[in-house]
Motif scaffolding. Structure first.
Motif, PDB file in Angstrom:
ATOM      1  N   ALA A 251      -9.620  13.201   8.608  1.00  0.00           N
ATOM      2  CA  ALA A 251      -9.877  11.755   8.721  1.00  0.00           C
ATOM      3  C   ALA A 251      -9.064  10.950   7.709  1.00  0.00           C
ATOM      4  CB  ALA A 251     -11.371  11.454   8.569  1.00  0.00           C
ATOM      5  N   SER A 252      -7.798  11.316   7.554  1.00  0.00           N
ATOM      6  CA  SER A 252      -6.971  10.661   6.547  1.00  0.00           C
ATOM      7  C   SER A 252      -6.531   9.282   7.010  1.00  0.00           C
ATOM      8  CB  SER A 252      -5.738  11.505   6.238  1.00  0.00           C
ATOM      9  OG  SER A 252      -4.852  11.494   7.341  1.00  0.00           O
ATOM     10  N   LYS A 253      -6.137   8.479   6.041  1.00  0.00           N
ATOM     11  CA  LYS A 253      -5.633   7.133   6.321  1.00  0.00           C
ATOM     12  C   LYS A 253      -4.590   6.802   5.271  1.00  0.00           C
ATOM     13  CE  LYS A 253      -5.586   3.242   8.537  1.00  0.00           C
ATOM     14  NZ  LYS A 253      -4.193   2.985   8.119  1.00  0.00           N
ATOM     15  N   SER A 254      -3.456   6.244   5.707  1.00  0.00           N
ATOM     16  CA  SER A 254      -2.439   5.816   4.758  1.00  0.00           C
ATOM     17  C   SER A 254      -2.418   4.297   4.676  1.00  0.00           C
ATOM     18  CB  SER A 254      -1.059   6.335   5.179  1.00  0.00           C
ATOM     19  OG  SER A 254      -0.584   5.638   6.315  1.00  0.00           O
ATOM     20  N   PHE A 255      -1.856   3.778   3.595  1.00  0.00           N
ATOM     21  CA  PHE A 255      -1.634   2.340   3.494  1.00  0.00           C
ATOM     22  C   PHE A 255      -0.346   2.100   2.711  1.00  0.00           C
ATOM     23  CE2 PHE A 255      -3.553   3.062  -0.617  1.00  0.00           C
ATOM     24  CZ  PHE A 255      -3.071   2.054  -1.450  1.00  0.00           C
ATOM     25  N   PHE A 256       0.252   0.932   2.933  1.00  0.00           N
ATOM     26  CA  PHE A 256       1.459   0.549   2.216  1.00  0.00           C
ATOM     27  C   PHE A 256       1.059  -0.198   0.957  1.00  0.00           C
ATOM     28  CE2 PHE A 256       4.789  -2.745   1.468  1.00  0.00           C
ATOM     29  CZ  PHE A 256       5.765  -1.881   0.989  1.00  0.00           C
ATOM     30  N   VAL A 264       0.755   5.403   0.578  1.00  0.00           N
ATOM     31  CA  VAL A 264      -0.256   6.220  -0.098  1.00  0.00           C
ATOM     32  C   VAL A 264      -1.231   6.759   0.945  1.00  0.00           C
ATOM     33  CG1 VAL A 264      -2.110   6.232  -1.814  1.00  0.00           C
ATOM     34  CG2 VAL A 264      -0.046   4.877  -2.222  1.00  0.00           C
ATOM     35  N   LEU A 265      -1.529   8.041   0.833  1.00  0.00           N
ATOM     36  CA  LEU A 265      -2.385   8.747   1.786  1.00  0.00           C
ATOM     37  C   LEU A 265      -3.680   9.178   1.114  1.00  0.00           C
ATOM     38  CD1 LEU A 265      -2.544  10.227   4.624  1.00  0.00           C
ATOM     39  CD2 LEU A 265      -1.652  12.227   3.414  1.00  0.00           C
ATOM     40  N   TRP A 266      -4.805   8.903   1.810  1.00  0.00           N
ATOM     41  CA  TRP A 266      -6.121   9.380   1.360  1.00  0.00           C
ATOM     42  C   TRP A 266      -6.704  10.280   2.446  1.00  0.00           C
ATOM     43  CZ3 TRP A 266      -8.603   8.309  -3.176  1.00  0.00           C
ATOM     44  CH2 TRP A 266      -8.185   7.200  -3.914  1.00  0.00           C
ATOM     45  N   ALA A 267      -7.505  11.252   2.068  1.00  0.00           N
ATOM     46  CA  ALA A 267      -8.226  12.038   3.073  1.00  0.00           C
ATOM     47  C   ALA A 267      -9.569  12.496   2.540  1.00  0.00           C
ATOM     48  CB  ALA A 267      -7.414  13.242   3.518  1.00  0.00           C
ATOM     49  N   TRP A 268     -10.432  12.785   3.485  1.00  0.00           N
ATOM     50  CA  TRP A 268     -11.780  13.259   3.211  1.00  0.00           C
ATOM     51  C   TRP A 268     -11.793  14.785   3.205  1.00  0.00           C
ATOM     52  CZ3 TRP A 268     -15.142  14.664   7.767  1.00  0.00           C
ATOM     53  CH2 TRP A 268     -16.438  15.063   7.378  1.00  0.00           C
ATOM     54  N   GLY A 288      -9.834  13.527  -1.549  1.00  0.00           N
ATOM     55  CA  GLY A 288      -8.818  14.171  -2.362  1.00  0.00           C
ATOM     56  C   GLY A 288      -8.119  13.127  -3.212  1.00  0.00           C
ATOM     57  N   VAL A 289      -7.215  13.547  -4.065  1.00  0.00           N
ATOM     58  CA  VAL A 289      -6.475  12.563  -4.859  1.00  0.00           C
ATOM     59  C   VAL A 289      -5.553  11.782  -3.932  1.00  0.00           C
ATOM     60  CG1 VAL A 289      -6.568  13.944  -6.963  1.00  0.00           C
ATOM     61  CG2 VAL A 289      -4.583  14.136  -5.460  1.00  0.00           C
ATOM     62  N   PRO A 290      -5.289  10.513  -4.243  1.00  0.00           N
ATOM     63  CA  PRO A 290      -4.317   9.773  -3.431  1.00  0.00           C
ATOM     64  C   PRO A 290      -2.934  10.382  -3.580  1.00  0.00           C
ATOM     65  CG  PRO A 290      -4.982   8.490  -5.366  1.00  0.00           C
ATOM     66  CD  PRO A 290      -5.862   9.690  -5.333  1.00  0.00           C
ATOM     67  N   ARG A 291      -2.219  10.448  -2.456  1.00  0.00           N
ATOM     68  CA  ARG A 291      -0.895  11.072  -2.437  1.00  0.00           C
ATOM     69  C   ARG A 291       0.147  10.047  -1.963  1.00  0.00           C
ATOM     70  NH1 ARG A 291      -2.184  16.688   0.956  1.00  0.00           N
ATOM     71  NH2 ARG A 291      -3.904  17.446  -0.366  1.00  0.00           N
ATOM     72  N   GLN A 304       4.585  15.242   0.273  1.00  0.00           N
ATOM     73  CA  GLN A 304       3.492  14.530  -0.400  1.00  0.00           C
ATOM     74  C   GLN A 304       3.401  14.961  -1.858  1.00  0.00           C
ATOM     75  OE1 GLN A 304      -0.191  15.056   2.053  1.00  0.00           O
ATOM     76  NE2 GLN A 304       1.275  15.965   3.450  1.00  0.00           N
ATOM     77  N   TRP A 305       2.937  14.025  -2.686  1.00  0.00           N
ATOM     78  CA  TRP A 305       2.795  14.328  -4.108  1.00  0.00           C
ATOM     79  C   TRP A 305       1.695  13.433  -4.676  1.00  0.00           C
ATOM     80  CZ3 TRP A 305       4.479  18.530  -6.115  1.00  0.00           C
ATOM     81  CH2 TRP A 305       4.596  18.696  -7.495  1.00  0.00           C
ATOM     82  N   PRO A 306       0.872  13.944  -5.589  1.00  0.00           N
ATOM     83  CA  PRO A 306      -0.157  13.084  -6.193  1.00  0.00           C
ATOM     84  C   PRO A 306       0.458  11.823  -6.783  1.00  0.00           C
ATOM     85  CG  PRO A 306      -0.497  15.382  -6.821  1.00  0.00           C
ATOM     86  CD  PRO A 306       0.830  15.327  -6.124  1.00  0.00           C
ATOM     87  N   VAL A 307      -0.240  10.692  -6.653  1.00  0.00           N
ATOM     88  CA  VAL A 307       0.302   9.443  -7.202  1.00  0.00           C
ATOM     89  C   VAL A 307       0.529   9.616  -8.701  1.00  0.00           C
ATOM     90  CG1 VAL A 307      -0.722   7.942  -5.444  1.00  0.00           C
ATOM     91  CG2 VAL A 307      -2.013   8.467  -7.539  1.00  0.00           C
ATOM     92  N   ALA A 308       1.549   8.929  -9.200  1.00  0.00           N
ATOM     93  CA  ALA A 308       1.953   9.092 -10.605  1.00  0.00           C
ATOM     94  C   ALA A 308       0.831   8.718 -11.565  1.00  0.00           C
ATOM     95  CB  ALA A 308       3.185   8.234 -10.880  1.00  0.00           C
TER      96      ALA A 308
END
Length: 509
Positions: A251-256, A264-268, A288-291, A304-308
């Motif tokens: 159930a992930s969702k990305s946003f600009f 940035v991608l988030w998921a449950w 999960g951590v935002p990617r 994908q990579w964890p946000v800085a």
């Protein structure tokens, strides 16, 4: 979404318990994507069109109007699903605490003839076409076993008309939940706003498949004039396709993010223990951590990579260099809190001659990982990390690589194997795995693993293959958790460089 200085995170939540039901849109705000303040729910059942639930959806920043939420309302006990519209009550409130659902507009979209109204949910972020000025969004659906992304168009963001054809569909995939559709640049890591099109742009279509509980995506071409999306020939369209993550990730969702020009991608990640366990601990499900995500230079997959900002939680650091591991060796990484750590490691090997032959019948990475786990001796590999390990390895979650020799190339497998993660017998303990598309010319493989008590979240080969696993050790808890590097292949492996940090806790409220 990002709006007026704050990141806003909305998520499905049951305020009355740790099991599914009574679903509202919970709401948290942050300045940095790491430290969060929870405020009151943004949307909850309050109208005839969402009386039985406010399900998933998306936010769109509409020029001149500000943020608009599109979401799925459940209108009756038959689970008839309609698409609804909500706006902030007071757009000058930086927290956007209260949201209203205008009766004159809602429900925004109702399933018409030919659309299955009980499988019609999760609208995407909208985008605006420069060609005709119209807004568009997608809604996930199903026709029999065919997964469908319905397309809707509007001049004014209020009156919506269904396009003659879905933007895309695929046979035998089942219901497409939580679709996501967005552009990616063919050059560099910079993210793009949802409305961007052009010759140096590809598009990504992601669906969460209800039948498999995994997510799949394709990379392809969006044709605004025809309102059609066609996956590239390098993208498998279905159950054998690419995934964002090969573990517990849905159930992930990305946003600009317009501030840092990134997507940035988030998921449950739901639980892998029982419903009784959830009730006992009083909560269930995490994000999960935002990617940050971008298109790989080969244009065949995403990276994908964890946000800085996650690095701001790094505390005490230890480093290991040029540690040689022969078959059967495992060495502890001391000096950090192994139950809450960030580990980056580069492994190297001098030869691939001892790599095992790859059987073409091994098409399912997860099955292969279960068959050839960390305890099964190989040629080049298995090598990697023992995470959340008890001192004597009664419990451990290995994250490891294994390299095979195929006729024209080498095949790299990344595993995160929960089968030995806990002495508790009733848990779901899968051997999660994915193949890694990586060039081995330099005879090196990198791995980053985030360890957080019940989470082992790994990024292989710079984020080309990723696995999030939920595990529940009984012995390897808190200070009794250990971290090891290991090799169980006949080819010696060098830990060329390992850096590990104790991670501080994020601030919540």
């Amino acid at each position: 979404m990002y709006y007026n200085g704050y990141y806003h995170l909305f998520y499905q939540y049951n305020p009355r318990g740790a099991v599914w039901g009574n679903i509202v849109w919970a709401h948290s705000v942050s300045k940095d994507l790491i430290n969060w303040e929870t405020i009151e729910p943004a949307i909850y059942p309050s109208k005839p069109f969402d009386k039985y639930g406010c399900w998933s959806g998306s936010a769109t920043i509409v020029p001149g109007k500000g943020p608009v939420i599109l979401y799925t309302g459940v209108a009756d006990e038959k689970q008839t699903q309609v698409q609804c519209f909500a706006v902030p009550e007071n757009a000058s409130d930086p927290y956007l605490r209260k949201w209203v659902k205008p009766d004159s507009i809602n429900p925004l979209v109702v399933a018409d003839t030919g659309v299955n109204g009980s499988a019609f949910r999760d609208p995407t972020t909208a985008w605006r076409s420069k060609a005709d000025g119209h807004w568009r969004f997608l809604v996930g659906g199903r026709r029999g076993l065919r997964g469908v992304a319905h397309l809707y168009k509007s001049k004014d963001f209020v009156n919506w008309v269904k396009a003659k054809h879905p933007i895309h569909s695929s046979a035998s995939t089942g219901m497409w939940e939580c679709p996501d559709f967005y552009p990616v640049s063919v050059r560099g890591k910079q993210g793009l706003d949802a409305s961007v099109v052009g010759k140096n742009v590809k598009h990504v279509l992601k669906s969460s498949l209800d039948m498999t509980r995994f997510e799949y995506y394709t990379i392809g071409k969006y044709m605004p004039e025809q309102d059609r999306y066609i996956p590239d020939k390098t993208s498998v369209d279905g159950w054998d396709g690419l995934r964002y993550d090969y573990g517990n990730f849905y159930a992930s969702k990305s946003f600009f993010d317009p501030v840092k020009k990134r997507r940035v991608l988030w998921a449950w990640a739901n639980e892998s223990d029982s419903r009784v366990d959830d009730v006992q601990k009083g909560w269930a499900g995490i994000l999960g951590v935002p990617r940050t995500l971008w298109l790989d230079s080969n244009r065949k997959q995403l990276v994908q990579w964890p946000v800085a900002e996650l690095n701001s939680l790094r505390g005490n650091k230890v480093e290991v260099r040029n540690k040689r591991l022969r078959k059967g060796d495992y060495e502890e990484v001391n000096g950090i809190t192994a139950a809450q750590a960030d580990v980056e490691v580069t492994f190297s090997f001098s030869s691939l001659e001892k790599a095992e032959l790859f059987d073409p019948k091994w098409v399912n990475a997860q099955d292969l990982c279960a068959q050839k786990g960390s305890k099964v001796e190989g040629g080049v590999g298995p090598f990697g990390l023992f995470t959340l390990a008890s001192k004597n390895l009664e419990e451990f979650t290995p994250v490891f690589f294994r390299i095979f020799k195929a006729p024209n190339k080498h095949v790299v497998l990344l595993c995160s194997d929960a089968s030995s993660s806990s002495l508790r017998s009733h848990l779901y303990k899968p051997s999660f795995a994915g193949f890694v598309d990586v060039d081995l010319a330099d005879k090196k493989l990198s791995l980053r693993t985030l360890i957080d008590h019940s989470v082992v979240e790994s990024f292989g080969a710079g984020g080309r293959t990723n696995i999030l696993s939920r595990v529940y050790p009984e012995v390897a808890v808190a200070d009794a958790a250990h971290l090891f590097v290991f090799n169980n292949g006949t080819e010696p492996i060098s830990v060329e460089n390992l850096k590990a940090w104790t991670m501080k806790s994020a601030i919540r409220n």
